[in-house]
Design an enzyme around this catalytic site. Structure first.
Site, PDB file in Angstrom:
ATOM      1  N   PHE A 184       0.866  -1.171   0.000  1.00 57.76           N
ATOM      2  CA  PHE A 184       0.000   0.000   0.000  1.00 57.76           C
ATOM      3  C   PHE A 184       0.910   1.229   0.000  1.00 57.76           C
ATOM      4  CE2 PHE A 184      -2.755   3.170   2.090  1.00 57.76           C
ATOM      5  CZ  PHE A 184      -3.893   3.039   1.301  1.00 57.76           C
ATOM      6  N   ARG A 203     -12.520  -4.876  -6.449  1.00 54.46           N
ATOM      7  CA  ARG A 203     -12.222  -5.578  -5.198  1.00 54.46           C
ATOM      8  C   ARG A 203     -13.510  -5.881  -4.447  1.00 54.46           C
ATOM      9  NH1 ARG A 203      -8.101  -3.252  -0.969  1.00 54.46           N
ATOM     10  NH2 ARG A 203      -9.902  -1.894  -0.702  1.00 54.46           N
TER      11      ARG A 203
END
Length: 407
Positions: free
Chosen positions: A134, A382
């Site tokens: 991330f 997602r």
């Protein structure tokens, strides 16, 4: 496969966690974005109301002692501990994930350089960071590297063993994600931690996409330091505080780059010289965010229910994601989407990521159709599966609406 709707009904009827769904505030929307923000446990508003009206409104300053505010970061850390496979006294809750990554990474480099005595670790001048991480973890790692005079080396988790074999004597710390935030790939925490230790470096794990969804085993696998957020699978609420794990035997050596009065051995002594407290308290910095902290405390009550365990949650997570993939295969025209989430259970977190053309627009239409997931650039849909409140009928409906959306 059998008719998906009928199979979903059977699976929901046999689900040992089905009743837990009633403990959350839900509606007709199929909510598959718990890997970004967990749903609200139904009892939390009343608990927060008590914190605001009675503890703050009536007791005021007395609540630091009488309501247990002062010890909340460690007390709530002990509630999170069994969910990540840790004994008590090793987790403190507070600050953001980013801040805790910074604390952990700098402290890891400092410990690595102390190892060996007489500057024996002084040659450790590299930090390895997950190249697929991330973005914030990468930004923090870059800043930590500059602060400590280290070189930052981005490598994929699969490349870590080879990178350590080649230059492990230079490596001070390795920052890795347990689950990839885009693909849902679960990385091999035990094996990678062993490889880091074999090189003499320290392992720092980001558990944001695994805590509350699958077993972690921090103590069992000898993880040095770990961080994680609480607003995803732990359902602590938007911006709820993160946590920091420091393995017990490392706590006397944990040298935080952010020493604050809350981590002082005598916080009310108001001394000019800093002396760190003992134990996990060393991970504290400033005054705790009490409202968010106690909302999280209330949310964790869900885990006190009979039958709610990380093992049970993991079993349902795998069943949900398996069923979703089967439904997508049954409903969606061949070649329209591609799963980038590993099929193997040992390599899968609690989400499914599907690659498709125009994914951003597709997700907008899905949300309009009552199925909430999210989009990650450039082409990934997602879907996060929180077993505490997602059922198999939700999964079947999501795949059906996806097929209709894709035409």
């Amino acid at each position: 496969m059998s008719e998906p709707r009928s199979e979903a009904e059977q699976l929901d009827a046999a689900d040992p966690l089905a009743a837990v769904r009633d403990r959350f505030v839900l509606d007709d929307v199929t909510y598959l974005d718990g890997n970004s923000l967990g749903a609200l446990p139904a009892h939390v508003p009343a608990r927060v109301d008590d914190v605001v009206r009675r503890q703050w409104g009536e007791l005021r300053i007395r609540s630091w002692e009488e309501s247990g505010w002062w010890t909340a970061p460690e007390r709530i850390g002990d509630r999170i501990a069994p969910l990540v496979g840790a004994a008590s006294g090793q987790i403190v809750v507070g600050d953001s994930t980013s801040v805790n990554v910074f604390k952990a990474l700098v402290a890891a480099v400092r410990m690595a350089r102390e190892d060996g005595g007489d500057g024996g670790g002084a040659g450790r001048d590299e930090i390895l960071v997950d190249a697929t991480t991330f973005p914030t973890d990468g930004y923090i790692a870059e800043s930590a590297a500059r602060m400590t005079g280290c070189t930052l080396r981005p490598v994929t988790p699969a490349e870590v063993p080879a990178a350590l074999a080649a230059r492990g004597a230079r490596t001070a710390a390795v920052l890795l994600n347990h689950v990839d935030y885009r693909t849902g790939r679960l990385h091999d925490l035990p094996a990678l931690t062993r490889a880091v230790h074999a090189s003499g470096a320290y392992a720092v794990w980001d558990l944001c996409h695994s805590a509350g969804a699958l077993p972690v085993g921090l103590d069992e696998h000898g993880v040095d330091l770990a961080v994680g957020c609480t607003y995803k699978y732990l359902n602590g609420g938007p911006g709820s505080p993160a946590y920091l794990y420091v393995r017990r035997d490392l706590q006397p050596r944990f040298d935080s780059p952010l020493p604050g009065w809350n981590s002082h051995a005598e916080p009310f002594g108001m001394r000019s010289a800093y002396a760190p407290a003992s134990g996990a308290v060393r991970g504290r910095v400033g005054t705790p965010d009490i409202l968010s902290l106690l909302a999280l405390d209330a949310a964790l009550d869900v885990w006190d229910e009979d039958g709610v365990s990380v093992t049970a949650v993991r079993a349902k997570s795998l069943a949900l994601t398996d069923f979703f993939l089967r439904c997508v295969e049954a409903y969606v025209p061949a070649g329209r989407v591609e799963s980038v989430t590993p099929a193997a259970h040992a390599e899968r977190g609690s989400q499914v990521a599907l690659r498709c053309d125009d994914a951003g627009e597709v997700m907008k239409r899905l949300i309009e159709g009552g199925v909430v997931g999210d989009f990650r650039a450039p082409d990934v849909l997602r879907f996060g599966f929180t077993p505490l409140y997602v059922g198999f009928a939700d999964v079947e409906r999501a795949a059906r609406v996806l097929a209709r959306t894709l035409g």
